[in-house]
Design an enzyme around this catalytic site. Sequence first.
Site, PDB file in Angstrom:
ATOM      1  N   ASP A 173     -31.716  -2.344 -24.138  1.00  0.00           N
ATOM      2  CA  ASP A 173     -31.902  -3.741 -23.755  1.00  0.00           C
ATOM      3  C   ASP A 173     -30.555  -4.448 -23.843  1.00  0.00           C
ATOM      4  O   ASP A 173     -29.790  -4.229 -24.789  1.00  0.00           O
ATOM      5  CB  ASP A 173     -32.907  -4.426 -24.685  1.00  0.00           C
ATOM      6  N   ASP A 212     -28.856  -8.061 -24.159  1.00  0.00           N
ATOM      7  CA  ASP A 212     -29.083  -9.475 -24.500  1.00  0.00           C
ATOM      8  C   ASP A 212     -27.760 -10.219 -24.333  1.00  0.00           C
ATOM      9  O   ASP A 212     -27.022 -10.447 -25.286  1.00  0.00           O
ATOM     10  CB  ASP A 212     -29.596  -9.580 -25.936  1.00  0.00           C
TER      11      ASP A 212
END
Length: 614
Positions: A384, A386
């Site tokens: 992921d 971010d």
Amino acid sequence: MSTSTPQRPRYRTRIAATLTALALPLAAMVGLASPAQAAPAATATYTKKSDWGTGFEGSWTVKNTGTTAMSSWTVEWDFPTGTKAGSAWDATLTTAGNHVTAKNLSWNGNLAPGASVTFGFNGTGSGNPSGCKLNGGSCDGGSQPGDAAPSAPGTPVASGITDTSAKLTWTAATDDKGIKNYDVLRDGAKVATVTGLTYTDNALTKGTSYSYAIQARDTADQTGPASASVAVKTTGGGTDPGPGDQVKLGYFTNWGVYGRNYHVKNLVTSGSAAKVTHINYAFGNVQGGKCTIGDAFADYDKAYTADQSVDGVADTWDQPLRGNFNQLRKLKAKYPNIKVIWSFGGWTWSGGFGQAAQNPAAFADSCYKLVEDPRWADVFDGIDIDWEYPNACGLTCDTSGPAALGNLSSALRTKFGANNLVTAAITADASDGGKIDLADYATAAKSFDWYNVMTYDFFGAWAAKGPTAPHSPLTSYPGIPQAGFNSADAIAKLKAKGVPAKKLLLGIGFYGRGWTGVTQKEPGGTATGPAAGTYEQGIEDYKVLKNSCPSNGTVAGTAYAHCGTNWWSYDTPATINSKMAWSKSQGLGGAFFWEFSGDTANGELVSAIDSGLK
């Protein structure tokens, strides 16, 4: 005014904890080695076991190749300028300039003929050792470590995968003395030694992910570096969430194991593990255009006692993987449906993405090597990103351009492939000319599985005088301080730009934001500053607020509370349930939350998300 994400405190006490943890095993075990004896009938071979960009793990193996026992050993070598050895295990390490000396401990100095011992250390820099001496003599009888070590075999290729087996093949390593055999490493541990270039592992569990690498050994019994790893998932064991399933994702923070005393086991005792589909592990760092470790101690070194461990089994000092990574591995064994994603960046560590965007392929390669490190490759099901925020300002300002996120996402998808998850947390600023308008989220979405839309932190006590406003409004309302700062507008704008609804997850904060010096119960009041919080002014966990300042009003689909002179806004099980109904009505892919430790001991907010998405 612009949105921001939680400051997500990183406790300075982690540094002290890490140093203490590293020192304790040595303090307990180090003894005075007896004087080194010349032992030419012995070898010392070096292997760089892993490299995470800013540092590496080195390992030496001392073997008694003679016919008489050794009573002690001392290994000496030189590093080039810029490379240094740090903390060590299973040896005492001293450094004088570029010269490093390692001596046995009290319990591992005696080596019978044919016996060997391995010690390791963490280092910085990129150089390799030279000028090796073992007990004053040559480390290998005439050449230096690494000169005659085998090369890495080719990356293994998996085939014939069933519920319980997988076949591996690889290309041969090379060596000046010839290759003797190959070690097959599964999840970093040796499971077989073979003489050929193929191996079938028949001891697997259905529906389970594994990581394999191969290491060669030459006729002098020296091992070379391990090959790159290949991920294998056996068939059976249920199915992954399909297009019609709702994602229920929660963030687990590595620093939560310190002041918050929140551990992976709490996901089990709270009942939350049975109610989520995915976990984002936060955070890895982004430095020098690469993915790097965020907190080595919390991530993979912290030793867990039996009462803290997911399965009730204590860590040992010499096991290859400890910390949160090992606990997550144990969690996945109990809940095989859960996927774990390693999240990089966050509010504090987003400053490195600009450099990463200058060479997306190199960034993706560094991330893949770290996430798929053989020591923990089976723990993670993807990555992921971010990034707060592409081509916009967060803690720092970025000018990488509108296409940067798409370039990065495309490189990550190419590297991680179709079988890994690739996701991103993104802004919810839907104001005209705001953060959503500053990057091409639609093009980037083609490479991401989904976006975690951070539909919280719209308002807070960084505006110390107010006006008071809910930090996570679902919709707009009369008097809202900033147009476009609400969940519905953010979702609508992303859809309008071409992001599919199923690739959007609605964000929930498991905390409140508040002011003090407030006399008005309803939103829009003035304040004198941020309300006191346990870890940071102006922010407090839901598990505290539900008792210390119970909600006594709702606005725009979320709750607020006025108690004394404090004013807080936060979500409750009731408002979460309503938000989940709205999410389903919009055709969204599900919901996510920041973060587990803000919930009650019985996980009532996770339960609300779970029941609301059914």
